[in-house]
Design a protein around this motif. Sequence first.
Motif, PDB file in Angstrom:
ATOM      1  N   GLU A  70     -13.359 -10.165  -1.296  1.00  0.00           N
ATOM      2  CA  GLU A  70     -12.096 -10.328  -2.017  1.00  0.00           C
ATOM      3  C   GLU A  70     -11.515  -8.980  -2.416  1.00  0.00           C
ATOM      4  N   GLU A  71     -12.368  -8.069  -2.868  1.00  0.00           N
ATOM      5  CA  GLU A  71     -11.911  -6.725  -3.238  1.00  0.00           C
ATOM      6  C   GLU A  71     -11.359  -5.993  -2.015  1.00  0.00           C
ATOM      7  N   ASN A  72     -12.022  -6.163  -0.887  1.00  0.00           N
ATOM      8  CA  ASN A  72     -11.578  -5.541   0.366  1.00  0.00           C
ATOM      9  C   ASN A  72     -10.199  -6.059   0.764  1.00  0.00           C
ATOM     10  N   GLU A  73      -9.988  -7.364   0.664  1.00  0.00           N
ATOM     11  CA  GLU A  73      -8.682  -7.938   0.989  1.00  0.00           C
ATOM     12  C   GLU A  73      -7.604  -7.422   0.041  1.00  0.00           C
ATOM     13  N   ARG A  74      -7.940  -7.313  -1.244  1.00  0.00           N
ATOM     14  CA  ARG A  74      -6.979  -6.805  -2.232  1.00  0.00           C
ATOM     15  C   ARG A  74      -6.574  -5.373  -1.903  1.00  0.00           C
ATOM     16  N   LEU A  75      -7.557  -4.552  -1.554  1.00  0.00           N
ATOM     17  CA  LEU A  75      -7.269  -3.155  -1.209  1.00  0.00           C
ATOM     18  C   LEU A  75      -6.447  -3.053   0.075  1.00  0.00           C
ATOM     19  N   LYS A  76      -6.714  -3.925   1.036  1.00  0.00           N
ATOM     20  CA  LYS A  76      -5.929  -3.929   2.269  1.00  0.00           C
ATOM     21  C   LYS A  76      -4.472  -4.260   1.989  1.00  0.00           C
ATOM     22  N   ARG A  77      -4.235  -5.215   1.077  1.00  0.00           N
ATOM     23  CA  ARG A  77      -2.853  -5.565   0.723  1.00  0.00           C
ATOM     24  C   ARG A  77      -2.148  -4.391   0.046  1.00  0.00           C
ATOM     25  N   ILE A  78      -2.878  -3.668  -0.818  1.00  0.00           N
ATOM     26  CA  ILE A  78      -2.302  -2.512  -1.500  1.00  0.00           C
ATOM     27  C   ILE A  78      -1.916  -1.444  -0.485  1.00  0.00           C
ATOM     28  N   ILE A  79      -2.803  -1.169   0.457  1.00  0.00           N
ATOM     29  CA  ILE A  79      -2.531  -0.148   1.480  1.00  0.00           C
ATOM     30  C   ILE A  79      -1.348  -0.563   2.347  1.00  0.00           C
ATOM     31  N   ALA A  80      -1.279  -1.841   2.706  1.00  0.00           N
ATOM     32  CA  ALA A  80      -0.163  -2.314   3.536  1.00  0.00           C
ATOM     33  C   ALA A  80       1.159  -2.170   2.791  1.00  0.00           C
ATOM     34  N   ARG A  81       1.168  -2.485   1.500  1.00  0.00           N
ATOM     35  CA  ARG A  81       2.387  -2.356   0.699  1.00  0.00           C
ATOM     36  C   ARG A  81       2.813  -0.893   0.597  1.00  0.00           C
ATOM     37  N   GLN A  82       1.853   0.012   0.383  1.00  0.00           N
ATOM     38  CA  GLN A  82       2.180   1.429   0.281  1.00  0.00           C
ATOM     39  C   GLN A  82       2.696   1.968   1.617  1.00  0.00           C
ATOM     40  N   ALA A  83       2.097   1.527   2.718  1.00  0.00           N
ATOM     41  CA  ALA A  83       2.559   1.979   4.036  1.00  0.00           C
ATOM     42  C   ALA A  83       3.989   1.506   4.278  1.00  0.00           C
ATOM     43  N   LEU A  84       4.293   0.271   3.869  1.00  0.00           N
ATOM     44  CA  LEU A  84       5.640  -0.242   4.025  1.00  0.00           C
ATOM     45  C   LEU A  84       6.633   0.542   3.169  1.00  0.00           C
ATOM     46  N   GLU A  85       6.249   0.871   1.952  1.00  0.00           N
ATOM     47  CA  GLU A  85       7.116   1.659   1.078  1.00  0.00           C
ATOM     48  C   GLU A  85       7.401   3.032   1.683  1.00  0.00           C
ATOM     49  N   LEU A  86       6.358   3.672   2.225  1.00  0.00           N
ATOM     50  CA  LEU A  86       6.555   4.982   2.853  1.00  0.00           C
ATOM     51  C   LEU A  86       7.483   4.884   4.059  1.00  0.00           C
ATOM     52  N   GLU A  87       7.341   3.832   4.823  1.00  0.00           N
ATOM     53  CA  GLU A  87       8.186   3.665   5.996  1.00  0.00           C
ATOM     54  C   GLU A  87       9.644   3.461   5.588  1.00  0.00           C
ATOM     55  N   VAL A  88       9.865   2.650   4.571  1.00  0.00           N
ATOM     56  CA  VAL A  88      11.233   2.410   4.097  1.00  0.00           C
ATOM     57  C   VAL A  88      11.825   3.693   3.541  1.00  0.00           C
ATOM     58  N   LYS A  89      11.068   4.451   2.783  1.00  0.00           N
ATOM     59  CA  LYS A  89      11.568   5.718   2.228  1.00  0.00           C
ATOM     60  C   LYS A  89      11.898   6.698   3.342  1.00  0.00           C
ATOM     61  N   GLY A  90      11.073   6.744   4.356  1.00  0.00           N
ATOM     62  CA  GLY A  90      11.330   7.625   5.488  1.00  0.00           C
ATOM     63  C   GLY A  90      12.614   7.252   6.209  1.00  0.00           C
ATOM     64  N   GLU A  91      12.856   5.951   6.398  1.00  0.00           N
ATOM     65  CA  GLU A  91      14.089   5.497   7.046  1.00  0.00           C
ATOM     66  C   GLU A  91      15.308   5.837   6.194  1.00  0.00           C
ATOM     67  N   LEU A  92      15.186   5.686   4.880  1.00  0.00           N
ATOM     68  CA  LEU A  92      16.304   6.013   3.998  1.00  0.00           C
ATOM     69  C   LEU A  92      16.618   7.500   4.024  1.00  0.00           C
ATOM     70  N   LEU A  93      15.579   8.331   4.101  1.00  0.00           N
ATOM     71  CA  LEU A  93      15.810   9.774   4.153  1.00  0.00           C
ATOM     72  C   LEU A  93      16.494  10.183   5.458  1.00  0.00           C
ATOM     73  N   LYS A  94      16.205   9.497   6.541  1.00  0.00           N
ATOM     74  CA  LYS A  94      16.836   9.818   7.822  1.00  0.00           C
ATOM     75  C   LYS A  94      18.309   9.445   7.810  1.00  0.00           C
ATOM     76  N   LYS A  95      18.662   8.374   7.114  1.00  0.00           N
ATOM     77  CA  LYS A  95      20.027   7.884   7.120  1.00  0.00           C
ATOM     78  C   LYS A  95      20.947   8.644   6.175  1.00  0.00           C
TER      79      LYS A  95
END
Length: 103
Positions: A70-95
């Motif tokens: 359960e802890e592993n799944e929770r950490l995976k969700r956190i990492i996925a959310r952070q990766a998505l945030e970084l990707e969105v921020k990167g796209e916004l900076l390009k635009k």
Amino acid sequence: MSRVNRKFSPEERLSILQEAEREGAVETSRKYNLSPSLISKWKERYLTKGAAGLKPQYNRVDPQVRALEEENERLKRIIARQALELEVKGELLKKTPIQIKPR
């Protein structure tokens, strides 16, 4: 009459089956307060699969292993959310063009 779920180890099941062979299934079922159909079910499993057929049908999961999963799944969700945030921020900076204000 209240029902009590009892757990029998494979060795206990085998000894009950052996006793049922010697003394009869009905007498043994009365002695251990089991249904005769349960004894016949154990006997059928024992005859088809041997001693492995008397083991529990389900796999027990260690509570510590479950907690770690359960802890592993929770950490995976956190990492996925952070990766998505970084990707969105990167796209916004390009635009957005960078504007430098003169001093």
